[in-house]
Design an enzyme around this catalytic site. Structure first.
Site, mmCIF file in Angstrom:
data_model
loop_
_atom_site.group_PDB
_atom_site.id
_atom_site.type_symbol
_atom_site.label_atom_id
_atom_site.label_comp_id
_atom_site.label_asym_id
_atom_site.label_seq_id
_atom_site.Cartn_x
_atom_site.Cartn_y
_atom_site.Cartn_z
ATOM 1 N N CYS A 1 7.703 13.078 4.707
ATOM 2 C CA CYS A 1 7.589 11.844 5.495
ATOM 3 C C CYS A 1 8.929 11.358 6.052
ATOM 4 O O CYS A 1 8.978 10.771 7.136
ATOM 5 C CB CYS A 1 6.906 10.768 4.669
ATOM 6 S SG CYS A 1 5.172 11.185 4.398
ATOM 7 N N LYS B 1 0.738 3.580 7.252
ATOM 8 C CA LYS B 1 0.648 4.716 8.177
ATOM 9 C C LYS B 1 -0.269 5.788 7.589
ATOM 10 O O LYS B 1 -0.153 6.127 6.417
ATOM 11 C CB LYS B 1 2.046 5.282 8.454
ATOM 12 C CG LYS B 1 2.751 5.815 7.215
ATOM 13 C CD LYS B 1 4.123 6.350 7.548
ATOM 14 C CE LYS B 1 4.848 6.914 6.354
ATOM 15 N NZ LYS B 1 4.305 8.123 5.771
ATOM 16 N N VAL C 1 11.042 8.757 0.244
ATOM 17 C CA VAL C 1 10.484 10.057 -0.176
ATOM 18 C C VAL C 1 9.345 10.480 0.744
ATOM 19 O O VAL C 1 8.703 9.644 1.350
ATOM 20 C CB VAL C 1 9.980 9.972 -1.629
ATOM 21 C CG1 VAL C 1 11.122 9.637 -2.568
ATOM 22 C CG2 VAL C 1 8.848 8.948 -1.797
ATOM 23 N N THR C 2 9.077 11.785 0.767
ATOM 24 C CA THR C 2 9.933 12.846 0.307
ATOM 25 C C THR C 2 10.785 13.312 1.488
ATOM 26 O O THR C 2 10.364 13.234 2.639
ATOM 27 C CB THR C 2 9.131 14.053 -0.255
ATOM 28 O OG1 THR C 2 8.279 14.568 0.780
ATOM 29 C CG2 THR C 2 8.283 13.641 -1.436
ATOM 30 N N LYS D 1 2.208 11.491 8.134
ATOM 31 C CA LYS D 1 3.494 11.703 7.481
ATOM 32 C C LYS D 1 4.573 10.952 8.258
ATOM 33 O O LYS D 1 5.441 10.311 7.683
ATOM 34 C CB LYS D 1 3.823 13.209 7.409
ATOM 35 C CG LYS D 1 2.761 14.037 6.680
ATOM 36 C CD LYS D 1 2.536 13.549 5.260
ATOM 37 C CE LYS D 1 1.476 14.379 4.555
ATOM 38 N NZ LYS D 1 1.008 13.720 3.318
ATOM 39 N N GLU E 1 2.338 5.341 2.969
ATOM 40 C CA GLU E 1 1.339 6.308 3.407
ATOM 41 C C GLU E 1 0.027 5.916 2.751
ATOM 42 O O GLU E 1 -0.074 5.858 1.519
ATOM 43 C CB GLU E 1 1.740 7.735 3.006
ATOM 44 C CG GLU E 1 0.742 8.773 3.499
ATOM 45 C CD GLU E 1 1.177 10.216 3.219
ATOM 46 O OE1 GLU E 1 2.350 10.445 2.890
ATOM 47 O OE2 GLU E 1 0.326 11.105 3.342
ATOM 48 N N ASP F 1 7.863 5.180 2.025
ATOM 49 C CA ASP F 1 6.850 5.567 1.022
ATOM 50 C C ASP F 1 7.313 5.533 -0.435
ATOM 51 O O ASP F 1 6.957 6.431 -1.231
ATOM 52 C CB ASP F 1 6.300 6.968 1.345
ATOM 53 C CG ASP F 1 5.665 7.055 2.725
ATOM 54 O OD1 ASP F 1 5.642 6.041 3.437
ATOM 55 O OD2 ASP F 1 5.205 8.150 3.093
ATOM 56 N N GLN G 1 23.800 21.902 14.548
ATOM 57 C CA GLN G 1 23.918 21.940 16.012
ATOM 58 C C GLN G 1 24.426 20.599 16.565
ATOM 59 O O GLN G 1 23.905 20.071 17.540
ATOM 60 C CB GLN G 1 22.575 22.294 16.649
ATOM 61 C CG GLN G 1 21.996 23.617 16.160
ATOM 62 C CD GLN G 1 20.626 23.882 16.724
ATOM 63 O OE1 GLN G 1 20.500 24.242 17.891
ATOM 64 N NE2 GLN G 1 19.611 23.674 15.906
#
Ligand code: C5J
Length: 229
Positions: A164, A131, A159-160, A134, A74, A26, A204
């Site tokens: 997204c 798309k 971005v961002t 997001k 987007e 994007d 993790q």
């Protein structure tokens, strides 16, 4: 085996680097320029412009070695049939999706403000994916296109970071792709959200994936690929 220094530990590249794609999320005028969607939502769009040279450097490296490149946008259809009310009516924006703004209709496919910024204009042969969500896997054939091309490793920019980019990275991780976020080639209107996103993706033991820098990627790819051309 070729590895890139990353967090939380080294990122292993596949033997065949054609399985590795650069994903540019994007980088559109709607998010980076005044008068677009990001600006209408009250954000300081100039923050995002700082990553353009780094994204361009990565784009040029992938182009030089003929590696797969994916650009996403987007956007919505002019009749807004792919924009649910939950998205259309959300927020206190000065201009809503579909309204006429200074760069054409906000977040609508084909409008001047919806184009990728000129510095990163896609070349023929590069995947350009529109798309409505997001995440880049939502209501698109991205997964199919990646499987057809044998792409297994995705290097994320754009971005961002927390919207997204992160959404797409999570979708990709759930579908079995090995995901690497290039930290200095992504940004957010909120610096603290970028920091938090980087931490949560790689927590993790890399629950969603890895993070690194553009220099690490370029310094590893260039010598490996130079021997193959
Ligand atoms: C947003 C995006 N933030 N590309 N879109 O609405 O992150």
């Amino acid at each position: 085996m070729t590895t890139i220094a990353a967090q939380p530990y080294e990122y292993e590249l596949p033997e065949d680097l054609q399985c590795c794609a650069l994903v540019i999320i994007d980088m559109q005028r709607d998010f980076l320029e005044l008068g677009g969607f990001g600006d209408a939502l009250g954000n300081d769009v100039t923050r995002l412009q700082a990553i353009v040279p780094t994204v361009k450097q990565l784009l040029e490296a992938f182009r030089q070695f003929n590696l797969p490149i994916i650009h996403t946008l987007e956007c919505h259809k002019p009749d807004l049939s792919d924009c649910p009310p939950a998205k259309l009516n959300r927020g206190k924006s000065s201009l809503k999706i579909g309204d006429a703004g200074p760069m054409g209709r906000i977040l609508i496919d084909g409008e001047p403000g919806n184009q990728i910024i000129p510095e990163l204009t896609p070349l023929p042969g590069e995947i350009v994916l529109t798309k409505p969500g997001k995440g880049a896997f939502c209501r698109t054939d991205l997964e199919l296109q990646l499987h057809r091309k044998g792409i297994t490793h995705l290097l994320f920019t754009g971005v961002t970071t927390e919207v997204c980019v992160q959404t797409t990275m999570r979708e990709a991780n759930d579908r079995g792709f090995e995901c690497l976020l290039i930290e200095d080639a992504t940004d957010s209107y909120f610096p603290e959200f970028k920091t938090a996103t980087i931490e949560m993706l790689r927590a993790q033991g890399g629950i969603i994936g890895w993070t690194t820098t553009a220099d690490e990627v370029i310094s590893v790819l260039s010598p490996v690929l130079s021997t193959k051309v």
